[in-house]
Design a protein around this motif. Structure first.
Motif, short mmCIF file in Angstrom:
data_model
loop_
_atom_site.label_atom_id
_atom_site.label_comp_id
_atom_site.label_asym_id
_atom_site.label_seq_id
_atom_site.Cartn_x
_atom_site.Cartn_y
_atom_site.Cartn_z
N UNK A 45 0.83 -1.20 0.00
CA UNK A 45 0.00 0.00 0.00
C UNK A 45 0.86 1.25 0.00
N UNK A 46 0.28 2.36 -0.48
CA UNK A 46 0.97 3.64 -0.51
C UNK A 46 0.08 4.69 0.12
N UNK A 87 16.98 7.64 -8.55
CA UNK A 87 15.61 7.14 -8.47
C UNK A 87 15.17 7.06 -7.02
N UNK A 88 13.98 7.60 -6.74
CA UNK A 88 13.45 7.59 -5.38
C UNK A 88 12.30 6.60 -5.21
N UNK A 89 11.79 6.07 -6.32
CA UNK A 89 10.70 5.10 -6.22
C UNK A 89 9.50 5.68 -5.50
N UNK A 90 9.02 4.95 -4.49
CA UNK A 90 7.88 5.41 -3.69
C UNK A 90 8.31 5.84 -2.29
N UNK A 91 9.53 6.36 -2.19
CA UNK A 91 10.03 6.87 -0.91
C UNK A 91 9.05 7.87 -0.31
N UNK A 92 8.81 7.78 0.99
CA UNK A 92 7.90 8.70 1.66
C UNK A 92 8.48 10.11 1.67
N UNK A 93 7.75 11.04 1.11
CA UNK A 93 8.14 12.44 1.06
C UNK A 93 7.32 13.21 2.09
N UNK A 94 7.92 13.54 3.22
CA UNK A 94 7.22 14.23 4.29
C UNK A 94 7.53 15.72 4.27
N UNK A 95 6.46 16.53 4.32
CA UNK A 95 6.59 17.98 4.40
C UNK A 95 5.69 18.46 5.55
N UNK A 96 6.18 18.36 6.79
CA UNK A 96 5.33 18.68 7.95
C UNK A 96 4.85 20.12 7.97
N UNK A 97 5.64 21.07 7.46
CA UNK A 97 5.20 22.48 7.48
C UNK A 97 4.02 22.72 6.55
N UNK A 105 4.17 6.93 -7.26
CA UNK A 105 4.59 5.71 -7.97
C UNK A 105 6.07 5.77 -8.32
N UNK A 106 6.51 6.87 -8.87
CA UNK A 106 7.91 7.05 -9.23
C UNK A 106 8.27 8.51 -9.06
N UNK A 107 9.48 8.78 -8.59
CA UNK A 107 9.98 10.14 -8.61
C UNK A 107 11.49 10.12 -8.75
#
Length: 215
Positions: A45-46, A87-97, A105-107
């Motif tokens: 899951x994503x 390649x970052x794949x589906x790495x979690x990109x967190x932007x708390x601010x 899917x891909x980045x």
């Protein structure tokens, strides 16, 4: 240079069902982080979190098929053009601010690859990926264009199983363009033809892309 051809019309015998989704509203950022940290890193899951809205996506076969092939298309183009990529794949990109988090899917880092090569990315300090790809075949409650524009992703691709849309960030909003800013040598129909051929033979599709790119 790939010679432009009329955009192929793709017909399907039945509607594609690319994902199953669960949407939970009224989730705080802290509650989202608790859910995220409780889940195993290796999972199908994503998660996408957008200021109180948590969407959990379970990709199905059509989703994965197109997502993997688009990545193959991008990798081949990067190699043919002599570019560099992280390649970052589906790495979690967190932007708390911003109270936003995504597992696309891909980045990829391409233009900014020199800034992040050889180490883990720190999204609190590093620029966002140069290119993000999302396959959304079924309805999503997240406004993806606004979402990734607010993060500052320069180029965003969306594919719904039939139509490939390219968005370029201009003055804080996405504008749909016909040619990828990252790959201006590639006509819009290039991906369509690649995907159509890959349905029958993925290796042959890559070979055709390689052999025809500079012809």
């Amino acid at each position: 240079m790939v010679i432009a051809a009329p955009e192929p019309k793709t017909e399907f015998q039945q509607p594609l069902i690319g994902e199953q989704r669960v949407v939970i509203r009224g989730i705080s950022w802290e509650a989202y982080l608790q859910i995220l940290n409780a889940l195993p890193q290796s999972r199908g899951s994503r998660l996408t979190y957008d200021d109180g809205v948590l969407e959990i996506t379970m990709p199905l076969e059509d989703h994965e098929f197109y997502g993997r092939l688009i990545e193959c298309f991008i990798r081949t183009l990067v190699e043919l053009l002599g570019m560099r990529m992280k390649t970052m794949g589906s790495t979690t990109m967190n932007y708390p601010h911003l109270k936003k988090s995504a597992e696309p899917d891909n980045d990829y880092y391409i233009q900014n690859q020199p800034l992040v090569k050889g180490r883990n990315v720190d999204f609190s300090q590093d620029p966002p990926p140069d290119l993000v790809v999302e396959v959304d075949i079924t309805h999503t409650d997240i406004q993806k264009n606004q979402f990734y524009a607010s993060i500052g992703v320069p180029e965003f691709w969306r594919f719904n199983g039939k139509v490939w849309r390219i968005y370029q960030l201009q003055e804080g909003v996405y504008v749909e363009v016909e040619v990828s800013p990252t790959f201006p040598q590639v006509p819009k129909d290039g991906l369509y033809r690649f995907l159509e051929q890959a349905k029958n033979d993925e290796i042959e599709a890559v070979q055709s892309l390689r052999s025809g790119f500079f012809s």
